[in-house]
Design a protein around this motif. Structure first.
Motif, PDB file in Angstrom:
ATOM      1  N   GLN A  98       0.871  -1.179   0.000  1.00 29.79           N
ATOM      2  CA  GLN A  98       0.000   0.000   0.000  1.00 29.79           C
ATOM      3  C   GLN A  98       0.907   1.227   0.000  1.00 29.79           C
ATOM      4  O   GLN A  98       1.381   1.625  -1.054  1.00 29.79           O
ATOM      5  CB  GLN A  98      -0.978  -0.044   1.178  1.00 29.79           C
ATOM      6  CG  GLN A  98      -2.092  -1.079   0.973  1.00 29.79           C
ATOM      7  CD  GLN A  98      -3.188  -1.002   2.019  1.00 29.79           C
ATOM      8  OE1 GLN A  98      -3.471   0.051   2.587  1.00 29.79           O
ATOM      9  NE2 GLN A  98      -3.823  -2.135   2.286  1.00 29.79           N
ATOM     10  N   CYS A  99       1.155   1.816   1.177  1.00 33.51           N
ATOM     11  CA  CYS A  99       2.060   2.968   1.148  1.00 33.51           C
ATOM     12  C   CYS A  99       3.466   2.525   0.766  1.00 33.51           C
ATOM     13  O   CYS A  99       4.240   3.295   0.223  1.00 33.51           O
ATOM     14  CB  CYS A  99       2.051   3.717   2.471  1.00 33.51           C
ATOM     15  SG  CYS A  99       3.155   3.066   3.736  1.00 33.51           S
ATOM     16  N   GLY A 100       3.800   1.290   1.087  1.00 35.23           N
ATOM     17  CA  GLY A 100       5.081   0.743   0.647  1.00 35.23           C
ATOM     18  C   GLY A 100       6.261   1.069   1.530  1.00 35.23           C
ATOM     19  O   GLY A 100       7.386   0.677   1.222  1.00 35.23           O
ATOM     20  N   PHE A 101       6.034   1.774   2.624  1.00 33.07           N
ATOM     21  CA  PHE A 101       7.171   2.170   3.455  1.00 33.07           C
ATOM     22  C   PHE A 101       7.811   0.967   4.145  1.00 33.07           C
ATOM     23  O   PHE A 101       9.011   0.927   4.357  1.00 33.07           O
ATOM     24  CB  PHE A 101       6.738   3.206   4.492  1.00 33.07           C
ATOM     25  CG  PHE A 101       7.820   4.170   4.870  1.00 33.07           C
ATOM     26  CD1 PHE A 101       8.117   5.253   4.058  1.00 33.07           C
ATOM     27  CD2 PHE A 101       8.566   4.003   6.031  1.00 33.07           C
ATOM     28  CE1 PHE A 101       9.131   6.143   4.393  1.00 33.07           C
ATOM     29  CE2 PHE A 101       9.580   4.885   6.368  1.00 33.07           C
ATOM     30  CZ  PHE A 101       9.860   5.957   5.553  1.00 33.07           C
ATOM     31  N   CYS A 102       6.979  -0.028   4.466  1.00 32.49           N
ATOM     32  CA  CYS A 102       7.490  -1.245   5.105  1.00 32.49           C
ATOM     33  C   CYS A 102       8.085  -2.198   4.083  1.00 32.49           C
ATOM     34  O   CYS A 102       8.749  -3.170   4.447  1.00 32.49           O
ATOM     35  CB  CYS A 102       6.345  -1.958   5.825  1.00 32.49           C
ATOM     36  SG  CYS A 102       5.064  -2.522   4.678  1.00 32.49           S
ATOM     37  N   CYS A 138       3.978  -3.269   9.663  1.00 37.29           N
ATOM     38  CA  CYS A 138       3.261  -2.651   8.549  1.00 37.29           C
ATOM     39  C   CYS A 138       1.998  -2.042   9.131  1.00 37.29           C
ATOM     40  O   CYS A 138       1.268  -2.711   9.854  1.00 37.29           O
ATOM     41  CB  CYS A 138       2.896  -3.682   7.479  1.00 37.29           C
ATOM     42  SG  CYS A 138       1.818  -2.969   6.207  1.00 37.29           S
ATOM     43  N   ARG A 139       1.751  -0.782   8.842  1.00 39.59           N
ATOM     44  CA  ARG A 139       0.588  -0.120   9.413  1.00 39.59           C
ATOM     45  C   ARG A 139      -0.607  -0.137   8.465  1.00 39.59           C
ATOM     46  O   ARG A 139      -1.709   0.178   8.870  1.00 39.59           O
ATOM     47  CB  ARG A 139       0.960   1.335   9.745  1.00 39.59           C
ATOM     48  CG  ARG A 139      -0.082   2.105  10.528  1.00 39.59           C
ATOM     49  CD  ARG A 139      -0.484   1.407  11.825  1.00 39.59           C
ATOM     50  NE  ARG A 139      -1.066   2.330  12.788  1.00 39.59           N
ATOM     51  CZ  ARG A 139      -1.681   1.938  13.895  1.00 39.59           C
ATOM     52  NH1 ARG A 139      -1.803   0.647  14.176  1.00 39.59           N
ATOM     53  NH2 ARG A 139      -2.176   2.826  14.753  1.00 39.59           N
ATOM     54  N   CYS A 140      -0.372  -0.474   7.197  1.00 37.43           N
ATOM     55  CA  CYS A 140      -1.444  -0.320   6.206  1.00 37.43           C
ATOM     56  C   CYS A 140      -2.242  -1.586   5.932  1.00 37.43           C
ATOM     57  O   CYS A 140      -3.437  -1.518   5.705  1.00 37.43           O
ATOM     58  CB  CYS A 140      -0.859   0.155   4.877  1.00 37.43           C
ATOM     59  SG  CYS A 140      -0.008   1.730   4.937  1.00 37.43           S
ATOM     60  N   THR A 141      -1.591  -2.735   5.877  1.00 38.61           N
ATOM     61  CA  THR A 141      -2.221  -3.905   5.246  1.00 38.61           C
ATOM     62  C   THR A 141      -2.891  -4.877   6.199  1.00 38.61           C
ATOM     63  O   THR A 141      -3.651  -5.728   5.746  1.00 38.61           O
ATOM     64  CB  THR A 141      -1.171  -4.740   4.477  1.00 38.61           C
ATOM     65  OG1 THR A 141      -0.228  -5.257   5.428  1.00 38.61           O
ATOM     66  CG2 THR A 141      -0.446  -3.897   3.450  1.00 38.61           C
TER      67      THR A 141
ATOM     68  N   LEU B 215       4.140   4.743   9.077  1.00 38.37           N
ATOM     69  CA  LEU B 215       5.570   4.413   9.170  1.00 38.37           C
ATOM     70  C   LEU B 215       6.469   5.508   8.594  1.00 38.37           C
ATOM     71  O   LEU B 215       7.578   5.714   9.064  1.00 38.37           O
ATOM     72  CB  LEU B 215       5.868   3.086   8.470  1.00 38.37           C
ATOM     73  CG  LEU B 215       5.444   1.815   9.208  1.00 38.37           C
ATOM     74  CD1 LEU B 215       6.228   0.619   8.697  1.00 38.37           C
ATOM     75  CD2 LEU B 215       5.600   1.915  10.707  1.00 38.37           C
TER      76      LEU B 215
HETATM   77  S1  FES Z   1       2.250  -0.748   3.218  1.00 42.09           S
HETATM   78 FE1  FES Z   1       2.261   1.024   4.492  1.00 42.09          FE
HETATM   79  S2  FES Z   1       3.379   0.357   6.178  1.00 42.09           S
HETATM   80 FE2  FES Z   1       3.167  -1.444   5.036  1.00 42.09          FE
END
Ligand code: FES
Ligand code: FES
Lengths: 168, 789
Positions: A98-102, A138-141, B215
């Protein structure tokens, strides 16, 4: 100080590294490799996971000096330019980004897990996957699609490994 | 000056692969960059000659600033600037709804972590060391740390139409702001003023302060422009509302404050307010150099607003048969030191505070207060998360009192299409509350609590810490259902702007979609491509970088972007299509029946025509910019809360299955199941991803997440002490999506992101209550609440 190490197969040398800079800082700010992420600098989130001599570590906890003479592998080095590693492909296909930060840290951790399992001639079980990724937040998935991606990557890589010329 | 060497992502290279229309699991256009580590988040931006900016923050929750001496900081080699409030050229305060928050503190600091001064230096450590040398002389005051005390409402069960004399506070702390400590009081009055009922249950509930914990930290790069203006590349949720506030602070017109969205590492409401935006611009304009600011995790906890903690008292009255007769509720939101979006949070908490049920008599008082706690504002679920814990606990308590099944009681009182809400609004699209619950009930249950020799510790509460092999472990199952408004409410002019261009590039028709809608990870960029492919029948769709060169798209919040920006993109595509069909008919030399765009061609099945789009377009560039609005809402009556306040509702329900070690108080969530009506799943894979992610954040609040604030001071600003769910905490999930079209919305879709964040936590609480038999009125539940120690 001067730091020399191998990053993604290339020897790199940087000067003027400060006492107290982490490997993560050097990779991101001095070597132009911002793929490894900084989300806590305390070893709690796994966003900065890189290979240090084939062992995944939190780059934020590694002092730059400790990397002297060692081999570092980052997300940027997972696949040759223009190609995708099966783990990268699986994350995209499963919707695990999702956001891809992780994502960069998870890709390195997943690559390590799957490679170790395949070396034992099997794919990782669900509890093994959960244990191996427990240090990567991961905060998004909600992690479900990340688990899907790891299973998919493991199956694909197991299939490839059985074929001559397959990945890894 | 030129753009950053490492440029913001979502860049023009964001071209989608083949396929991917409405209803498909299309892939993200930014996905390849993200898995390669090449996607440029705000914290990755970089220019050769850039400086690093850092913030000096107040150590005190409440104090007067006697003086600030920046001299020692300026003397540090490598430092280029040290700025205070005196250096803010324009408005010294800003805010989303009320301008009450200082860009940099002057006279008084009102929360721990409030920005006081800025430093720019050539190395981040130099900047940090210099900031530590700034001398601020504070006269420390006693903080106001309780919302009800701040409002002078020491007792429940009163109508506080105006804030009472605040007697418990010392003189200088009595009012934190000139207009007092009340941010908003919302009243809902419907039906009889003093109803009575056969069965009455009363409960008091408390929800702790949750953090968005995205994050990717707050970060961005400000680049001074040759025109005396500034270009800001920043990770944010609403570029234009940022621009408005930055312009005011810098005293610059919008054309000289240009914003581009940098890669955003999650948002969840925490990027609605400004963080480093003005600060980086001030430093860049002052030094004439690009300035990067990027918070570390600790600063991030101080650098954005949190979810409002709430204290609530509910009274539910029902007939013996289980028909709700009345609900009375008093809800207090602690807004902290500055207003942020507290007025709108109070709006949601008050208008939807009794849940998706039909109740003839409703009496709600919802308050937002100023205190010296950290400022609270937007977080996913926005004022509806807190109340859902209370009203769903009440429904379970009422069911127990009546000897009824909790799902039965909910279904009996459930809202449906045609129902009237407590604010007098008729629900004019599907509201399948009953079906959501019935489908959950029908889902298979996970295997029973493991016992015996073959227990896998990883399945036990406490996991491999080896705290139990099943002794003292009790299983519980809980249900919850919730609803929330989609998009902005109460008469807000809620619109989005889309610019769509169609032209021939390299022999192929290519569409470009340009909006300012922030992509924060949810996948709006994918949806924009899917809509353009569907409406224009082309494969190649470029998503233009998100910036202020096009009109506002509104906020990426309130589950609204697929609806509102999706609606704008659809409308702009339709306008482009109209022009292309014109061109085609001109080419044919006559009107053609039943023309449409499909598969890169202009097609009429009726007339057997199929013209390649590239031929029809030739050299023409067809471009349309459309501002699109959802149907208007109304402000509500200040005395009764009545009005058409919300444009659409989203509904979701959860079933949670938990195992609780009642001796140690450890909880293992065994399974979560969710049903949600999404109207139309534009991208089913992304919809499920939203439901799973929202469920996780709700579970986190239920059992682990809380910013602990003592005397106005944050006790746990780190991921070591503020815990969010890991993959070990998240159970497998079952998700069922319903698609009942909302006739008022584009494609019939419903906003998705927030509802599952609201119903998941209350379901977990219900399951823990069932397992333990305890009332558990405080969230998050901690082991000591279960063991009573
Ligand atoms: S995809 Fe956003 S923190 Fe994992
Ligand atoms: S940044 Fe290294 S573990 Fe979080």
């Amino acid at each position: 100080m001067r730091l020399t190490c191998t990053v993604n197969g290339t020897t790199r040398q940087v000067d003027d590294v400060w006492e107290g800079e982490s490997l993560l800082y050097v990779l991101r700010e001095r070597m132009g490799l911002p793929g490894s992420k900084n989300a806590c600098e305390q070893g709690e989130c796994g966003s900065c996971t890189v290979y240090l001599d084939d062992v995944p570590v939190c780059a934020c906890l590694v002092a730059a000096g400790q990397a002297e003479g060692r081999e570092i592998g980052t997300v940027e080095g997972l696949a040759p330019p223009g190609e995708l590693h099966p783990v990268q492909e699986a994350f995209l296909e499963a919707g695990a980004v999702q956001c891809g930060f992780c994502t960069p840290g998870l890709l390195v951790a997943t690559d390590d897990l799957v490679s170790r399992s395949l070396a034992e001639g099997r794919t990782p079980t669900d509890p093994e996957i959960r244990e191996a990724l427990a240090g990567n937040l991961c905060r998004c998935t909600g992690y479900e699609k990340i688990l899907d991606a790891v299973r998919l990557a493991a199956d694909r890589m197991a299939g490839d490994a059985r074929q001559p010329g397959g990945t890894r | 000056m030129s753009a950053p060497t490492r440029t913001p992502a979502g860049a023009p290279s964001a071209v989608g692969g083949p396929g991917g229309r409405i209803g498909d699991d299309a892939r993200r256009p930014d996905g390849v960059l993200k898995v390669r580590g090449e996607f440029a988040y705000g914290s990755d931006l970089w220019m050769d000659d850039m400086l690093w900016g850092v913030t000096l923050r107040s150590p005190h929750p409440y104090a007067r600033i006697r003086s600030i001496d920046v001299g020692p900081a300026l003397a540090v080699p490598g430092v280029h600037a040290v700025l205070t409030s005196d250096d803010v050229p324009g408005e010294k305060v800003y805010g989303l709804e009320l301008a009450d928050q200082p860009v940099l503190a002057f006279d008084v600091v009102r929360y721990q972590g409030e920005p006081v001064a800025l430093v720019a230096a050539d190395h981040p450590d130099t900047a940090r060391r210099a900031a530590a040398r700034i001398v601020v002389d504070y006269d420390v005051w006693e903080p106001v740390t309780d919302a009800r005390v701040a409002l002078g409402h020491p007792t429940w069960n009163q109508v506080h139409d105006s804030p009472a004399e605040v007697t418990e506070l010392s003189r200088e702390s009595a009012d934190l702001h000139p207009h007092g400590n009340l941010v908003r009081h919302l009243k809902v009055r419907r039906g009889a003023p003093a109803p009575t009922a056969d069965v009455v249950v009363v409960g008091e509930y408390e929800v702790g302060m949750q953090d968005q914990a995205f994050l990717g930290p707050e970060s961005g790069l400000a680049v001074p422009g040759e025109d005396g203006g500034v270009d800001l590349y920043v990770a944010t949720q609403w570029l234009h509302v940022d621009q408005r506030q930055i312009c005011a602070a810098l005293a610059l017109p919008p054309e000289r404050v240009r914003l581009t969205l940098a890669g955003v590492g999650g948002a969840f409401g925490g990027r609605e307010d400004l963080s480093m935006h003005v600060h980086a611009c001030l430093l860049a304009l002052h030094t004439g150099k690009p300035v990067k600011m990027s918070y570390n995790r600790e600063e991030s906890f101080f650098g954005h607003v949190h979810r409002h903690p709430a204290t609530m008292r509910y009274e539910h009255g029902a007939t013996r048969d289980g028909d709700l007769v009345y609900v009375k509720a008093e809800i207090y939101f602690d807004g902290g030191a500055y207003a942020s979006s507290t007025p709108a949070v109070v709006g949601n908490g008050g208008t939807m505070g009794i849940g998706p049920y039909v109740v003839p008599n409703v009496h709600v008082d919802c308050y937002g207060a100023y205190t010296n706690n950290p400022p609270c504002g937007a977080m996913r679920g926005f004022g509806s998360v807190q109340t859902a814990f209370a009203y769903e606990a009440q429904m379970d308590a009422l069911a127990a009192e009546l000897g009824m099944d909790p799902v039965e009681l909910r279904c009996r009182n459930a809202m449906e299409q045609g129902s009237t809400t407590p604010t007098g609004q008729v629900v004019d699209s599907p509201a399948p509350v009953v079906e959501l619950l019935r489908r959950l009930e029908a889902m298979p249950m996970p295997p029973a609590v493991p016992t015996g020799d073959d227990v896998d510790l990883r399945d036990m509460p406490g996991g491999v810490s080896n705290t139990t092999h099943g002794e003292g472990v009790r299983r519980g199952v809980g249900y919850a259902v919730a609803y929330k408004n989609v998009a902005f409410s109460e008469g807000f002019d809620d619109y989005s702007t889309a610019r769509v261009r169609l032209e021939v590039v390299g022999g192929e028709a290519v569409a470009t979609v340009h909006t300012a809608a922030a992509e924060v990870g949810q996948g709006l960029v994918t949806v924009e491509q899917q809509i353009a492919r569907t409406e224009l029948g082309v494969e190649q769709v470029v998503v233009h970088p998100k910036d202020t060169a096009v009109g506002s798209a509104g906020s990426t919040s309130a589950s609204r972007q697929t609806y509102v920006t999706g609606g704008a993109v659809k409308a702009a595509c339709e306008a482009v299509r109209g022009q292309v069909l014109e061109l085609a008919q001109r080419g044919v030399g006559r009107p053609v029946a039943d023309l449409r765009l499909d598969g890169g061609k202009v097609v009429s099945d009726v007339e057997g025509i199929a013209l390649p789009l590239a031929d029809v377009l030739g050299e023409e560039v067809v471009e349309e910019t459309v501002e699109w609005r959802h149907r208007p809402t109304e402000s509500i009556d200040p005395e009764t809360g009545q009005g058409f306040a919300h444009v659409q509702y989203a509904f979701s329900a959860h079933r949670a299955v938990v195992d609780v070690d009642v001796e140690l108080g450890l909880v293992k969530v065994v399974e979560m199941a969710c049903t949600q009506d999404v109207g139309k799943a534009i991208n089913p894979q992304a919809v499920i991803g939203q439901i799973q992610g929202g469920t996780a954040q709700g579970l986190g609040l239920a059992v682990m997440e809380e910013i602990l604030v003592r005397d106005g001071r944050v006790q746990n600003p780190s991921f070591t002490d503020y815990l969010i769910p890991t993959v070990l905490d998240m159970p497998p999930m079952r998700v069922e999506i319903l698609e009942y079209a909302d006739p008022h919305a584009p494609y019939g879709l419903r906003g998705v992101g927030e509802a599952p964040n609201i119903s998941s936590g209350p379901a977990v609480l219900a399951a823990i209550r069932q397992a333990t038999g305890l009332p558990l009125t405080r969230v998050p539940v901690r082991p000591e609440h279960v063991t009573g120690t």
